[in-house]
Design a protein around this motif. Structure first.
Motif, short mmCIF file in Angstrom:
data_model
loop_
_atom_site.label_atom_id
_atom_site.label_comp_id
_atom_site.label_asym_id
_atom_site.label_seq_id
_atom_site.Cartn_x
_atom_site.Cartn_y
_atom_site.Cartn_z
N ALA A 38 37.12 30.89 27.27
CA ALA A 38 35.81 31.54 27.26
C ALA A 38 34.75 30.60 27.86
O ALA A 38 34.91 29.38 27.84
CB ALA A 38 35.44 31.92 25.82
N PRO A 39 33.64 31.17 28.38
CA PRO A 39 33.40 32.60 28.58
C PRO A 39 34.09 33.09 29.86
O PRO A 39 34.30 32.31 30.79
CB PRO A 39 31.89 32.68 28.72
CG PRO A 39 31.52 31.35 29.33
CD PRO A 39 32.47 30.35 28.74
N LEU A 40 34.42 34.36 29.89
CA LEU A 40 35.10 34.93 31.05
C LEU A 40 34.12 35.25 32.16
O LEU A 40 33.04 35.80 31.92
CB LEU A 40 35.84 36.22 30.67
CG LEU A 40 37.10 36.11 29.83
CD1 LEU A 40 37.71 37.49 29.65
CD2 LEU A 40 38.10 35.17 30.47
N VAL A 41 34.51 34.91 33.38
CA VAL A 41 33.78 35.30 34.58
C VAL A 41 34.73 36.12 35.44
O VAL A 41 35.85 35.68 35.73
CB VAL A 41 33.28 34.08 35.37
CG1 VAL A 41 32.64 34.50 36.68
CG2 VAL A 41 32.30 33.26 34.53
N SER A 42 34.32 37.31 35.83
CA SER A 42 35.18 38.18 36.65
C SER A 42 35.37 37.57 38.04
O SER A 42 34.39 37.18 38.69
CB SER A 42 34.56 39.57 36.78
OG SER A 42 34.45 40.19 35.51
N LEU A 43 36.62 37.50 38.48
CA LEU A 43 36.91 37.04 39.83
C LEU A 43 37.12 38.21 40.78
O LEU A 43 36.47 38.34 41.79
CB LEU A 43 38.16 36.14 39.84
CG LEU A 43 37.97 34.68 39.48
CD1 LEU A 43 39.30 33.94 39.60
CD2 LEU A 43 36.93 34.02 40.38
N CYS A 44 38.12 39.07 40.44
CA CYS A 44 38.45 40.16 41.34
C CYS A 44 39.44 41.10 40.68
O CYS A 44 40.00 40.79 39.62
CB CYS A 44 39.05 39.63 42.65
SG CYS A 44 40.62 38.74 42.41
N THR A 45 39.66 42.23 41.30
CA THR A 45 40.76 43.12 40.95
C THR A 45 41.82 43.01 42.03
O THR A 45 41.55 42.55 43.15
CB THR A 45 40.29 44.58 40.85
OG1 THR A 45 39.78 45.00 42.12
CG2 THR A 45 39.20 44.72 39.79
N GLU A 46 43.04 43.42 41.68
CA GLU A 46 44.16 43.45 42.64
C GLU A 46 44.32 42.11 43.35
O GLU A 46 44.37 42.02 44.58
CB GLU A 46 43.96 44.57 43.67
CG GLU A 46 43.86 45.95 43.04
CD GLU A 46 45.11 46.33 42.25
OE1 GLU A 46 46.21 46.23 42.80
OE2 GLU A 46 44.97 46.71 41.07
#
Length: 390
Positions: free
Chosen positions: A57-65
């Protein structure tokens, strides 16, 4: 696991309650796996990381797929300490789906553990269509004073050590949880953490949708150990639980290659996990009773191969006593009959099937026979041991 009822919303101090009805995820209403993936990526705080492993934590969004050599990861996140969280979103339909997604996310972890930081940067850039050091820039939005060199080094180290958090998010994942976490533990070769997250949805009519993620299972971090081979300056080889104190090189690598096709077989029983390779020329099939399993082996010195019911001595005497109460019925379910376990004490008759290696025209024929025997043994013993375990 606890069950949950409906949620009540009181609109004001004197008002009536509004009941929120459970709204399961599903393809019919458009809330499919892609919808869940996008929901989590757009709202990373929804994932209860603190309850699973706070170090991610904390989570940071990187990407999908996120494309890997094993296929695309549904969603990837990173922390300011450079640790990756890989998420697969699944709507459970049957036991086969559970096993497949676990095997899938393990394959993703193994693939990503071979990456350098440059590999990660390139794959994230390709997935997002952005240029530059995208992982660092994403985290710096949350932590403006982040040092780029320190972040890159920390992420590279986490990749090298396999420090990942693997999450499976979806609905209907309460059945068979113990077997799922045991499968993760037995097949682990990296230093990852693992969690199962149930995403519960509640509809408040026209007032909107409530999303409540719940951690329903998690494993402790599974460590991997390295030993140095060949003295100072020698290579490092991984030692896992399967190695039983030996490093895999030379003839042991040949053994693994011989058994590899058997580790991919499927059984009549949809809940049965596939065999796992063990050194000293055998594979093991877990059964739903603590300390009991099936073993398929080749013993080159005696020119034999076979399958037998095995387990810890502390468990086997009691298990065999109870199984032998149904011995005639069990023998009728094993087409080739059975012998006492090779070399065992006949005071506790075991269950085993043997063949001469010379009787097989090829290695493929030998493996096919072993696979058929394992399937018969699973059909005969798995339901009985499952009932005994209850």
């Amino acid at each position: 696991m606890p069950a949950y009822g409906n949620i009540l919303l009181r609109e004001n101090e004197n008002g009536a309650f509004t009941t929120a009805r459970r709204a399961p995820l599903g393809f019919a209403d458009g809330r499919d796996e892609a919808w869940l993936r996008d929901l989590l990526v757009g709202n990373p705080d929804l994932l209860p990381i603190e309850e699973i492993d706070a170090s991610f934590a904390p989570l940071v969004s990187l990407c999908t797929e996120l494309q890997t050599e094993a296929g695309p990861v549904d969603a990837a996140f990173i922390s300011s300490s450079g640790r990756l969280t890989l998420v697969e979103c699944k709507l459970w339909r049957n036991p086969e789906a559970r096993r497949k997604v676990i095997a899938q996310i393990l394959d993703y972890a193994r693939a990503v553990s071979q990456w350098s930081y440059a590999d990660l940067q390139r794959r994230v850039a390709a997935a997002t269509g952005r240029k530059g050091n995208v992982p660092f820039e994403a985290v710096r939005e949350l932590q403006p004073d982040l040092d780029e060199a320190a972040f890159v080094d920390a992420t590279a180290r986490a990749l090298r050590e396999g420090r990942f958090l693997l999450l499976i998010a979806g609905d209907g994942i309460r059945e068979g949880i113990s077997g799922m976490t045991e499968l993760i533990t037995r097949n682990a070769a990296l230093g990852f953490s693992f969690g199962l997250v149930e995403v519960a949805l509640y509809e408040f009519g026209e007032q909107g949708l409530l999303v409540q993620p719940r951690v329903v299972a998690r494993t402790d971090t599974i460590e991997r150990t390295f030993v140095q081979v060949g003295g100072e300056g020698g290579r490092l080889e991984e030692v896992t639980a399967d190695a039983e104190g030996e490093t895999e090189s030379g003839s042991l690598s040949d053994e693994r290659a011989w058994w590899e096709p058997l580790t991919r077989i499927t059984f009549d029983d949809p809940e049965q996990e596939p065999p796992s390779y063990r050194v000293r020329n055998h594979v093991r099939v877990p059964l739903p009773y603590p300390g009991v399993w099936l073993t398929a082996f080749r013993y080159m010195a005696d020119g034999i191969c076979g399958v037998f019911l095995a387990g810890k001595k502390s468990e086997m005497a009691q298990v065999l006593d109870r199984l032998n109460e149904e011995r005639e019925e069990i023998l009728g379910e094993l087409p080739n009959g059975t012998d006492y376990r090779y070399g065992d004490d006949p005071t506790h008759p075991g269950f085993a099937s043997y063949a001469r290696l010379a009787d097989f025209a090829s290695d493929d024929a030998c493996r096919e026979w072993l696979g058929q025997e394992l399937n018969c043994f699973v059909n005969a013993f798995r339901p009985r041991l499952k009932a005994m375990a209850r």
